[in-house]
Motif scaffolding. Structure first.
Motif, mmCIF file in Angstrom:
data_model
loop_
_atom_site.group_PDB
_atom_site.id
_atom_site.type_symbol
_atom_site.label_atom_id
_atom_site.label_comp_id
_atom_site.label_asym_id
_atom_site.label_seq_id
_atom_site.Cartn_x
_atom_site.Cartn_y
_atom_site.Cartn_z
ATOM 1 N N ALA A 1 13.327 4.838 -1.715
ATOM 2 C CA ALA A 1 12.086 5.076 -2.920
ATOM 3 C C ALA A 1 10.801 5.879 -2.211
ATOM 4 C CB ALA A 1 12.408 4.054 -3.821
ATOM 5 N N LEU A 2 10.809 5.160 -0.682
ATOM 6 C CA LEU A 2 9.506 6.047 -0.383
ATOM 7 C C LEU A 2 9.485 7.741 -0.538
ATOM 8 C CD1 LEU A 2 9.303 3.748 2.102
ATOM 9 C CD2 LEU A 2 7.966 3.519 0.545
ATOM 10 N N ASP A 3 8.330 7.861 -0.261
ATOM 11 C CA ASP A 3 7.729 9.186 0.060
ATOM 12 C C ASP A 3 8.304 9.902 1.490
ATOM 13 O OD1 ASP A 3 6.410 10.404 -2.646
ATOM 14 O OD2 ASP A 3 4.982 9.001 -1.900
ATOM 15 N N ARG A 4 8.790 11.282 1.613
ATOM 16 C CA ARG A 4 8.609 10.982 3.371
ATOM 17 C C ARG A 4 8.543 12.627 3.002
ATOM 18 N NH1 ARG A 4 15.019 9.492 1.999
ATOM 19 N NH2 ARG A 4 16.162 11.490 2.069
ATOM 20 N N VAL A 5 8.071 12.976 5.044
ATOM 21 C CA VAL A 5 8.545 14.168 4.864
ATOM 22 C C VAL A 5 9.116 14.375 6.248
ATOM 23 C CG1 VAL A 5 6.466 16.518 5.280
ATOM 24 C CG2 VAL A 5 6.088 14.713 4.076
ATOM 25 N N ARG A 6 9.925 15.061 6.492
ATOM 26 C CA ARG A 6 10.751 15.382 7.747
ATOM 27 C C ARG A 6 11.174 16.853 8.029
ATOM 28 N NH1 ARG A 6 17.064 14.559 7.346
ATOM 29 N NH2 ARG A 6 17.599 14.514 5.717
ATOM 30 N N THR A 7 11.550 17.056 9.457
ATOM 31 C CA THR A 7 12.147 18.454 9.689
ATOM 32 C C THR A 7 13.766 18.449 8.836
ATOM 33 O OG1 THR A 7 10.427 18.864 10.881
ATOM 34 C CG2 THR A 7 12.640 20.451 11.594
ATOM 35 N N PRO B 1 13.070 24.543 10.243
ATOM 36 C CA PRO B 1 12.235 25.193 11.496
ATOM 37 C C PRO B 1 12.743 26.667 12.069
ATOM 38 C CG PRO B 1 14.172 23.321 12.083
ATOM 39 C CD PRO B 1 14.585 23.675 10.577
ATOM 40 N N GLU B 2 12.303 27.227 13.334
ATOM 41 C CA GLU B 2 12.612 28.941 12.561
ATOM 42 C C GLU B 2 12.222 29.093 14.415
ATOM 43 O OE1 GLU B 2 9.544 31.163 13.498
ATOM 44 O OE2 GLU B 2 7.344 29.280 13.950
ATOM 45 N N LEU B 3 13.376 30.328 14.045
ATOM 46 C CA LEU B 3 14.119 30.956 15.416
ATOM 47 C C LEU B 3 13.299 31.936 16.301
ATOM 48 C CD1 LEU B 3 16.584 30.063 17.299
ATOM 49 C CD2 LEU B 3 17.980 32.422 16.370
ATOM 50 N N VAL C 1 0.910 -1.065 0.109
ATOM 51 C CA VAL C 1 0.026 0.233 0.586
ATOM 52 C C VAL C 1 1.126 1.075 0.048
ATOM 53 C CG1 VAL C 1 -1.185 -1.516 1.396
ATOM 54 C CG2 VAL C 1 -0.016 0.467 2.794
ATOM 55 N N PRO C 2 0.319 2.461 -0.219
ATOM 56 C CA PRO C 2 1.173 3.785 -0.146
ATOM 57 C C PRO C 2 0.845 3.597 1.124
ATOM 58 C CG PRO C 2 -0.430 4.049 -1.263
ATOM 59 C CD PRO C 2 -1.107 2.831 -1.328
ATOM 60 N N ALA C 3 2.540 4.474 1.011
ATOM 61 C CA ALA C 3 3.084 4.506 2.864
ATOM 62 C C ALA C 3 3.996 6.108 2.314
ATOM 63 C CB ALA C 3 4.339 3.324 3.134
ATOM 64 N N VAL C 4 4.103 6.897 3.640
ATOM 65 C CA VAL C 4 5.271 7.491 3.904
ATOM 66 C C VAL C 4 5.861 7.720 4.775
ATOM 67 C CG1 VAL C 4 5.252 10.064 3.433
ATOM 68 C CG2 VAL C 4 3.341 9.445 2.233
ATOM 69 N N LEU C 5 6.613 8.194 4.635
ATOM 70 C CA LEU C 5 7.749 8.142 6.103
ATOM 71 C C LEU C 5 7.969 9.635 6.406
ATOM 72 C CD1 LEU C 5 11.292 6.987 5.217
ATOM 73 C CD2 LEU C 5 9.503 5.084 6.941
ATOM 74 N N VAL C 6 8.069 10.218 8.222
ATOM 75 C CA VAL C 6 7.281 10.710 8.649
ATOM 76 C C VAL C 6 8.281 11.006 9.985
ATOM 77 C CG1 VAL C 6 5.689 12.026 9.693
ATOM 78 C CG2 VAL C 6 5.119 10.565 8.062
ATOM 79 N N GLU C 7 9.149 12.604 9.232
ATOM 80 C CA GLU C 7 10.537 12.370 10.188
ATOM 81 C C GLU C 7 11.386 11.631 10.512
ATOM 82 O OE1 GLU C 7 10.717 15.395 11.173
ATOM 83 O OE2 GLU C 7 9.551 16.382 12.054
ATOM 84 N N ARG C 8 11.970 10.954 9.535
ATOM 85 C CA ARG C 8 12.334 9.238 9.098
ATOM 86 C C ARG C 8 12.856 9.398 8.211
ATOM 87 N NH1 ARG C 8 11.999 9.664 13.757
ATOM 88 N NH2 ARG C 8 11.383 7.987 15.583
ATOM 89 N N VAL D 1 14.658 27.013 18.445
ATOM 90 C CA VAL D 1 14.417 26.246 17.324
ATOM 91 C C VAL D 1 12.884 25.692 17.839
ATOM 92 C CG1 VAL D 1 15.272 25.396 15.720
ATOM 93 C CG2 VAL D 1 16.895 26.137 17.434
ATOM 94 N N ALA D 2 12.113 25.827 16.808
ATOM 95 C CA ALA D 2 11.187 25.645 16.639
ATOM 96 C C ALA D 2 11.166 24.367 15.198
ATOM 97 C CB ALA D 2 9.857 26.123 16.818
ATOM 98 N N PRO D 3 10.328 23.409 15.207
ATOM 99 C CA PRO D 3 10.628 22.816 14.484
ATOM 100 C C PRO D 3 9.069 22.726 13.433
ATOM 101 C CG PRO D 3 11.233 21.431 15.795
ATOM 102 C CD PRO D 3 11.113 21.654 16.302
ATOM 103 N N PRO D 4 8.533 22.289 12.452
ATOM 104 C CA PRO D 4 7.061 23.038 12.017
ATOM 105 C C PRO D 4 6.220 21.353 12.485
ATOM 106 C CG PRO D 4 8.501 22.838 10.464
ATOM 107 C CD PRO D 4 10.089 22.679 10.890
ATOM 108 N N LYS D 5 5.876 21.518 13.068
ATOM 109 C CA LYS D 5 5.903 19.486 13.574
ATOM 110 C C LYS D 5 4.470 19.511 13.144
ATOM 111 C CE LYS D 5 6.543 20.612 17.939
ATOM 112 N NZ LYS D 5 7.974 21.523 18.422
#
Length: 370
Positions: free
Chosen positions: A179-185, A355-357, A162-169, A317-321
């Motif tokens: 080759a997986l989609d991923r979104v991370r800080t 992230p932002e400061l 099934v489609p899978a997305v890595l998050v913060e990894r 420092v604030a990650p955009p969680k």
């Protein structure tokens, strides 16, 4: 003199009300009591409805709510179902889950949660359970100690079907999960942002004190790169880098000794501390040892969960969680739409958010400075 139990309860309530949420182990360390005693206090207060217990943390009752996975099958709803496997739904991941939930709801989808509690073998079990109860795709934050898999640790992800997305990894090149989609800080960027700000205030030696976590690896990379790029003097290596400790009290003691020694013997005048909850615990201990913040040690925290609620508001420092969770859910829903409509698959995406400061008082700069 030992604190009376009623006094301790009132102090627990005061700290949790001010900061929103705290880890039980950290709260015990701050109050100078055993974890067993503090857990008993929290259980009593939770039974009275005065606080909430949440996976190793204590939370003020009107704090953020999180979605838990239902035991019954979830298939049959009007829209797609997203299964999300995360280590925990407190602290950092509460906002990630909230962002994913909001994005899913906006597109008529449902989000259900599986918790691994940082147990590596539980990742696969939770994913299988979510799929068996009707999840159409997966958002995955595996329990990889350094944020990347050890050899063979990620192969099961590529075989889910099934489609899978890595998050913060993320997975390194050549890995089945690369080759997986991923979104991370981009935590390395966040560390470099902190170092650059401290250098702009005139500091020439900036230390890093980071608890063992997937985030810490990237913080070390960003800190070292910024120190070299800016031509700063290197700080002595933190003992947590050389020999990480799982013991909460021992970790604080070692970090305290490291920072006091760095200031007193090595000319360190600034530090980046991960996390801000750790920084809140450390600051009064530093000041008790004669190290004033920010006069002797300018300090920036990493995460910005409770940094603004400290007695001395912490620059952080604030990650955009929340945005990480939302983008990951949108990306997964896009993949599910392609699959259901038979549309050509779009190129895979690796998304990194900066992230932002947020400048407050602990770094010695005027609030609002960028």
């Amino acid at each position: 003199m030992r604190m009376h139990v009623d006094q301790r309860h009132e102090l627990v309530l005061k700290l949790v009300r001010e900061r929103g949420s705290l880890r039980v182990a950290e709260l015990a360390a701050e109050l100078g009591v055993s974890a067993v005693t503090l857990r008993r206090d929290v259980e009593t207060l939770a039974a009275q409805g005065r606080v909430r217990r949440l996976h190793g943390s204590v939370v003020w009752p009107d704090g953020p709510q999180v979605v838990e996975a239902p035991a019954a099958p979830v298939a049959g709803g009007p829209g797609p179902v997203i299964g999300m496997v995360v280590p925990t739904t407190d602290y950092y991941f509460a906002a990630v889950v909230a962002g994913a939930r909001e994005a899913a709801a906006a597109r008529g989808a449902r989000l259900v949660i599986g918790l691994s509690q940082y147990l590596p073998h539980e990742d696969r079990a939770q994913a299988a359970r979510l799929l068996s109860t009707g999840a159409d795709g997966l958002l995955l934050t595996p329990s990889w100690g350094h944020g990347v898999p050890e050899p063979g640790q990620e192969e099961w992800i590529a075989r889910q079907g099934v489609p899978a997305v890595l998050v913060e990894r993320w997975a390194p090149l050549g890995s089945p999960a690369a080759a997986l989609d991923r979104v991370r800080t981009d935590h390395a960027h966040g560390a470099a942002l902190a170092v650059r700000h401290l250098a702009s205030l005139g500091h020439r030696t900036v230390a890093l004190a980071a608890q063992e976590s997937p985030t810490a690896v990237q913080l070390g990379i960003g800190h070292a790169a910024a120190v070299e790029a800016l031509g700063l003097d290197p700080a002595p290596r933190s003992p947590l880098e050389a020999e990480p400790s799982r013991d909460e009290s021992g970790r604080f003691d070692r970090t305290l000794e490291y920072l006091c020694d760095a200031v007193g013997k090595h000319g360190v005048t600034a530090a980046l501390v991960h996390s801000d909850a750790d920084a809140i615990v450390l600051i009064p201990r530093l000041q008790a040892r004669g190290v004033r913040v920010p006069e002797d040690l300018a300090l920036i925290a990493y995460d910005d969960e409770v940094a603004g609620l400290a007695d001395l508001p912490l620059t952080a420092v604030a990650p955009p969680k929340r945005v990480v969770g939302a983008l990951a859910a949108d990306l997964l829903l896009d993949r599910l739409a392609e699959h259901s409509q038979g549309a050509p698959a779009q190129p895979r995406r690796h998304v990194e958010l900066l992230p932002e400061l947020r400048v407050r008082q602990s770094c010695g700069a005027p609030a609002g400075t960028r």
